[in-house]
Design a protein around this motif. Structure first.
Motif, PDB file in Angstrom:
ATOM      1  N   ALA A  32       0.844  -1.197   0.000  1.00 63.42           N
ATOM      2  CA  ALA A  32       0.000   0.000   0.000  1.00 63.42           C
ATOM      3  C   ALA A  32       0.882   1.250   0.000  1.00 63.42           C
ATOM      4  CB  ALA A  32      -0.904   0.017   1.222  1.00 63.42           C
ATOM      5  N   LEU A  35      -0.226   7.970  -3.102  1.00 64.40           N
ATOM      6  CA  LEU A  35       0.382   8.657  -4.226  1.00 64.40           C
ATOM      7  C   LEU A  35      -0.054  10.121  -4.257  1.00 64.40           C
ATOM      8  CD1 LEU A  35      -0.245   5.924  -6.928  1.00 64.40           C
ATOM      9  CD2 LEU A  35       1.775   6.249  -5.511  1.00 64.40           C
ATOM     10  N   VAL A  39      -4.159   9.563  -3.351  1.00 64.45           N
ATOM     11  CA  VAL A  39      -4.690   8.293  -3.842  1.00 64.45           C
ATOM     12  C   VAL A  39      -4.012   7.128  -3.139  1.00 64.45           C
ATOM     13  CG1 VAL A  39      -4.970   6.845  -5.886  1.00 64.45           C
ATOM     14  CG2 VAL A  39      -5.112   9.329  -6.095  1.00 64.45           C
ATOM     15  N   SER A  41      -2.833   3.571  -3.300  1.00 59.19           N
ATOM     16  CA  SER A  41      -2.497   2.574  -4.312  1.00 59.19           C
ATOM     17  C   SER A  41      -2.273   1.232  -3.630  1.00 59.19           C
ATOM     18  CB  SER A  41      -1.224   2.994  -5.046  1.00 59.19           C
ATOM     19  OG  SER A  41      -0.753   1.947  -5.857  1.00 59.19           O
ATOM     20  N   ALA A  43      -1.225  -2.809  -4.466  1.00 54.27           N
ATOM     21  CA  ALA A  43      -0.706  -3.742  -5.457  1.00 54.27           C
ATOM     22  C   ALA A  43      -0.027  -4.894  -4.725  1.00 54.27           C
ATOM     23  CB  ALA A  43       0.271  -3.051  -6.392  1.00 54.27           C
TER      24      ALA A  43
END
Length: 92
Positions: A32, A35, A39, A41, A43
């Motif tokens: 985590a 950004l 935001v 993010s 992945a």
């Protein structure tokens, strides 16, 4: 007695560690990230089977370490890494 407080978000579903993989002390697997301050993010971070992740390495979201790869201490990973890549990146 204090009530048990659990985090609202757990990174565990985004971490995939293969069998016989060693993670060094202080290594950071970070799926985590925020950004531009706005935001969130998320992945996956994937570390294959039989890998060695050195002490204080950083693996951001989207990192993929292939089976049998070894990361030296203090490595910051920014790309997919396979065993072949690691052998080719060694100095002669």
């Amino acid at each position: 007695m204090r009530p048990l407080c659990l985090p609202l978000f757990s990174d565990a579903p985004l971490l995939h560690l293969g069998d016989l993989t060693a993670i060094g002390a202080g290594a950071t697997l970070r799926p985590a990230a925020v950004l531009r301050g706005q935001v969130l993010s998320l992945a996956e971070v994937t570390v294959g089977e039989g890998c060695a992740v050195g002490a204080r390495c950083v693996l951001p979201g989207g990192s993929v370490v292939g089976d049998g790869a070894s990361l030296d201490p203090l490595t910051v990973l920014a790309v997919r890494t396979t065993t072949t890549d690691m052998q080719q990146s060694q100095p002669p």
